[in-house]
Design an enzyme around this catalytic site. Sequence first.
Site, PDB file in Angstrom:
ATOM      1  N   ASP A 111       0.789  -1.252   0.000  1.00  0.00           N
ATOM      2  CA  ASP A 111       0.000   0.000   0.000  1.00  0.00           C
ATOM      3  C   ASP A 111       0.817   1.295   0.000  1.00  0.00           C
ATOM      4  O   ASP A 111       0.495   2.239   0.749  1.00  0.00           O
ATOM      5  CB  ASP A 111      -0.950   0.019   1.210  1.00  0.00           C
ATOM      6  CG  ASP A 111      -1.999  -1.074   1.166  1.00  0.00           C
ATOM      7  OD1 ASP A 111      -1.899  -1.973   0.330  1.00  0.00           O
ATOM      8  OD2 ASP A 111      -2.921  -1.026   2.007  1.00  0.00           O
ATOM      9  N   LYS A 147      -7.114  -4.925  -3.295  1.00  0.00           N
ATOM     10  CA  LYS A 147      -7.905  -5.471  -2.182  1.00  0.00           C
ATOM     11  C   LYS A 147      -8.877  -4.415  -1.673  1.00  0.00           C
ATOM     12  O   LYS A 147      -8.656  -3.223  -1.876  1.00  0.00           O
ATOM     13  CB  LYS A 147      -6.975  -5.913  -1.046  1.00  0.00           C
ATOM     14  CG  LYS A 147      -6.127  -4.776  -0.477  1.00  0.00           C
ATOM     15  CD  LYS A 147      -5.099  -5.306   0.499  1.00  0.00           C
ATOM     16  CE  LYS A 147      -4.141  -4.226   0.975  1.00  0.00           C
ATOM     17  NZ  LYS A 147      -4.737  -3.118   1.734  1.00  0.00           N
ATOM     18  N   CYS A 206      -2.183  -2.626   7.596  1.00  0.00           N
ATOM     19  CA  CYS A 206      -2.080  -3.534   6.443  1.00  0.00           C
ATOM     20  C   CYS A 206      -0.773  -4.323   6.417  1.00  0.00           C
ATOM     21  O   CYS A 206      -0.764  -5.474   5.970  1.00  0.00           O
ATOM     22  CB  CYS A 206      -2.301  -2.752   5.149  1.00  0.00           C
ATOM     23  SG  CYS A 206      -4.022  -2.170   5.023  1.00  0.00           S
TER      24      CYS A 206
END
Length: 215
Positions: free
Chosen positions: A9, A99, A165
């Site tokens: 990310d 995602k 994450c």
Amino acid sequence: MSRALIIVDVQNDFCEGGSLAVSGGAATAEAISELLAETDFDAVATTRDWHIDPGNHFAAEGAEPDYVKTWPAHCVARTPGAELHENLETEDIDAEFLKGMYTDGYSGFEGRLGSPDAVPSGKRENMGADDGSAAIAENAPDLDEWLRAEGIDELYVAGIATDHCVRATVLDGLEAGYEVTVLTDLIAGVDETASAEALDEMADAGAQLMDSQDL
Ligand SMILES: [Zn+2]
């Protein structure tokens, strides 16, 4: 052993100036690029938050996010905030996993192989029928399937955010049976205390913690 670098990310909304900026995000992107220039991996994959309608992952209109379970809107599919940060050198990236289309999607292992750059970014209201779901093909593999097809057994994890994450991706990687190393100088967290606790939790679960200089 075949090793993969998993870059979690490193997106505009999680870096300085983004809607959910994590302090140190842009520097993390740059440091990961330096690692990629110096170190060979058998595979390199990124994950991206790619939100379309993630339910109460986004705080309700007018409500304050709690920054634990609810967040300001971020990384909406097909917006500039969902793009990888410009400090991240993308030449060596083999695959991207998207995602969180309709869930919170903290773990990269929830991601499926996608082509986020096949669709232009812009203002959500001008996107027409394609809300970003078309970036993932019908039968696209998930991260675990892709890593196994590549013969990978060892994961090195870097990115944002340590306490969310990165944590979820590392724990799922261990659960799936990979050897997992967290590159502690190449991560950035939302909350300092929560990030320290997350590192302890990852180590307790079996992850190695390592400075990328020691690779
Ligand atoms: Zn999210």
